[in-house]
Scaffold this motif. Structure first.
Motif, short mmCIF file in Angstrom:
data_model
loop_
_atom_site.label_atom_id
_atom_site.label_comp_id
_atom_site.label_asym_id
_atom_site.label_seq_id
_atom_site.Cartn_x
_atom_site.Cartn_y
_atom_site.Cartn_z
N ARG A 106 0.83 -1.21 0.00
CA ARG A 106 0.00 0.00 0.00
C ARG A 106 0.87 1.26 0.00
O ARG A 106 0.51 2.26 -0.63
N GLN A 107 2.01 1.19 0.68
CA GLN A 107 2.93 2.33 0.66
C GLN A 107 3.51 2.52 -0.74
O GLN A 107 3.65 3.66 -1.21
N SER A 108 3.82 1.42 -1.43
CA SER A 108 4.35 1.52 -2.79
C SER A 108 3.31 2.11 -3.74
O SER A 108 3.64 2.92 -4.61
N VAL A 109 2.06 1.71 -3.57
CA VAL A 109 0.99 2.24 -4.41
C VAL A 109 0.84 3.74 -4.19
O VAL A 109 0.70 4.53 -5.14
N ALA A 110 0.87 4.15 -2.92
CA ALA A 110 0.80 5.58 -2.62
C ALA A 110 1.98 6.32 -3.27
O ALA A 110 1.81 7.38 -3.87
N ARG A 111 3.15 5.72 -3.18
CA ARG A 111 4.33 6.35 -3.78
C ARG A 111 4.20 6.46 -5.29
O ARG A 111 4.60 7.47 -5.88
N GLY A 112 3.65 5.44 -5.93
CA GLY A 112 3.45 5.50 -7.37
C GLY A 112 2.55 6.65 -7.77
O GLY A 112 2.82 7.37 -8.75
N HIS A 113 1.46 6.86 -7.02
CA HIS A 113 0.58 8.00 -7.29
C HIS A 113 1.32 9.32 -7.10
O HIS A 113 1.18 10.25 -7.90
N VAL A 114 2.12 9.40 -6.05
CA VAL A 114 2.89 10.62 -5.79
C VAL A 114 3.88 10.89 -6.92
O VAL A 114 4.02 12.03 -7.38
N ASN A 115 4.57 9.85 -7.36
CA ASN A 115 5.53 10.04 -8.45
C ASN A 115 4.85 10.60 -9.69
O ASN A 115 5.41 11.44 -10.40
N GLY A 116 3.64 10.12 -9.97
CA GLY A 116 2.89 10.63 -11.10
C GLY A 116 2.51 12.09 -10.92
O GLY A 116 2.62 12.91 -11.86
#
Length: 446
Positions: free
Chosen positions: A163-173
């Protein structure tokens, strides 16, 4: 940049369900992690959430709030469900928009970054007539982060790291789409070390091997245990997931002695603000527990709680663990607080006649500790997935100590160097972890 963040469903609307999980909870957890990363690491970002707890909010309320606030972007976080077999990630923009629209361009950027970290099949970029996409006055995106009724997808959702990785992916975008700028104190540097040699020629040969396979590498001289070693560094990354992807590429070439090194320079104080209390944990729970047991072999193994709940509250759990070591004398409890109190932050303890708060179990003590830190570091509402266990939360001036050194004279009195003492423990933790990984590497080589 004004982001309206919408965790789907909530309250009496649980959304999809499957494999013991409720969509509303997964959506909220990812959204809170996303919010914490943005606020901790980026400049000039404002965030409003349609909900920050398990409350019921209508679709009309969600879009009305975003429109009235004049948000720049509407981002709705969801999980999918279908027949138990469908799997993967997909995202949606409003069906009436052309592929040449600004919203579609934003979506393309977001899609690329989220799918890069998701570990799920890519089901593509889609369009729909969803209310939040149709009625929002700004560009809007709805992401469907896996199928909760698929056992494989659900196993990912149950993982806090995923879930942290998914949040990070959204942030990177969002960073790319809106050209977000980092705060000076944002994050660590993750260096990928793919070989550590006593002889320079061996390091040079490894460097040439990587370059012949299209991977840039440099040889860096380092002193380890008073011995000069030549490390082959194949990248330095701001985000750990990028470093881990480089590790996968290296292993695919048959190289097994690679590891990720966290740059210690990130511990240097910022000129104005110091090391932030809010942020991501770097060290693993196993290394935290290993370190304290090297000093006190009877110490409890609670590093995992500082990882899980630190990530939830957006607090640097490994530094909070260092604070717990400082407060409890490495869990030997040589002060007024006793082991059975499960009080790792010395909460409420003022002297022999008042040993402070007690908690039923270690997990509760960690939660209370992190809630107390959250009160000092943040002015936002306390995320409500867990009950308020810190009895002194309301007594703190919110946001009065955003950095560890900001706790000087507040957490402990007089405590003029309290924050520095915590960071000193953390530096020892970092050095122990580095040496441990070096030992592992040497054992692999022999």
């Amino acid at each position: 940049m004004k982001l309206f963040l919408d965790p789907g469903h909530g309250g009496n609307d649980s959304g999809a369900a499957g494999n013991g999980l409720l969509e509303k909870n997964i959506n909220l957890d990812i959204a809170i992690r996303l919010r914490n990363i943005l606020l901790n690491e980026y400049q000039n970002v404002e965030i409003r959430m349609s909900r920050s707890s398990d409350t019921t909010v209508s679709l009309e309320q969600r879009t009305s709030q975003a429109n009235e606030w004049n948000a720049d972007y509407f981002l709705s976080i969801h999980c999918n469900a279908f027949n138990g077999q469908a799997s993967g990630y997909e995202d949606y923009i409003y069906q009436g928009l052309p592929d040449s629209s600004k919203t579609a361009a934003y979506r393309n950027i977001m899609h690329n970054h989220v799918t890069a970290v998701h570990s799920l099949p890519d089901r593509g970029r889609k369009k729909a007539d969803f209310h939040v996409l149709r009625e929002s006055a700004m560009s809007a995106l709805l992401t469907e982060n896996g199928f909760i009724d698929n056992p494989g997808d659900a196993s990912f959702m149950a993982s806090s790291e995923w879930r942290q990785s998914v949040a990070r992916g959204h942030v990177n975008g969002l960073e790319e789409a809106f050209n977000l700028q980092h705060q000076q104190s944002a994050g660590s540097v993750y260096k990928v070390i793919a070989g550590s040699f006593e002889v320079r020629d061996n390091a040079d040969n490894r460097q040439s091997f990587f370059q012949s396979n299209g991977i840039e590498a440099v040889v860096v001289e380092a002193v380890v245990s008073n011995q000069t070693r030549y490390r082959v560094q194949t990248g330095a990354f701001k985000y750990r997931e990028n470093a881990e992807r480089r590790m996968e590429a290296i292993r695919s070439l048959g190289i097994e002695d690679a590891f990720i090194l966290v740059d210690e320079d990130t511990l240097q104080m910022e000129e104005d603000n110091g090391v932030s209390i809010l942020g991501e944990m770097v060290l693993s729970p196993h290394l935290l527990d290993q370190y304290v047991k090297s000093i006190n072999d009877q110490a409890p193994e609670i590093g995992v709680y500082y990882l899980e709940y630190g990530a939830y509250y957006g607090i640097r759990g490994d530094i909070a663990f260092a604070q717990a070591l400082h407060e409890t004398d490495y869990f030997r409890f040589t002060g007024v607080v006793q082991p059975e109190q499960n009080n790792y932050g010395g909460l409420g303890a003022t002297g022999p006649d008042n040993p402070g708060d007690s908690f039923d179990k270690p997990e509760d003590g960690v939660i209370a500790h992190l809630q107390h830190l959250y009160a000092y570091a943040s002015t936002s509402d306390l995320p409500s997935a867990y009950p308020l266990l810190d009895s002194r939360f309301e007594l703190i001036k919110r946001g009065s100590a955003p950095s560890w050194t900001g706790l000087n004279g507040k957490w402990a009195v007089p405590g003029s160097d309290y924050g520095q003492l915590i960071l000193n423990v953390y530096e020892r933790l970092i050095k122990f972890s580095r040496n441990t990984m070096e030992d592992v590497l040497e054992n692999i080589k022999t």
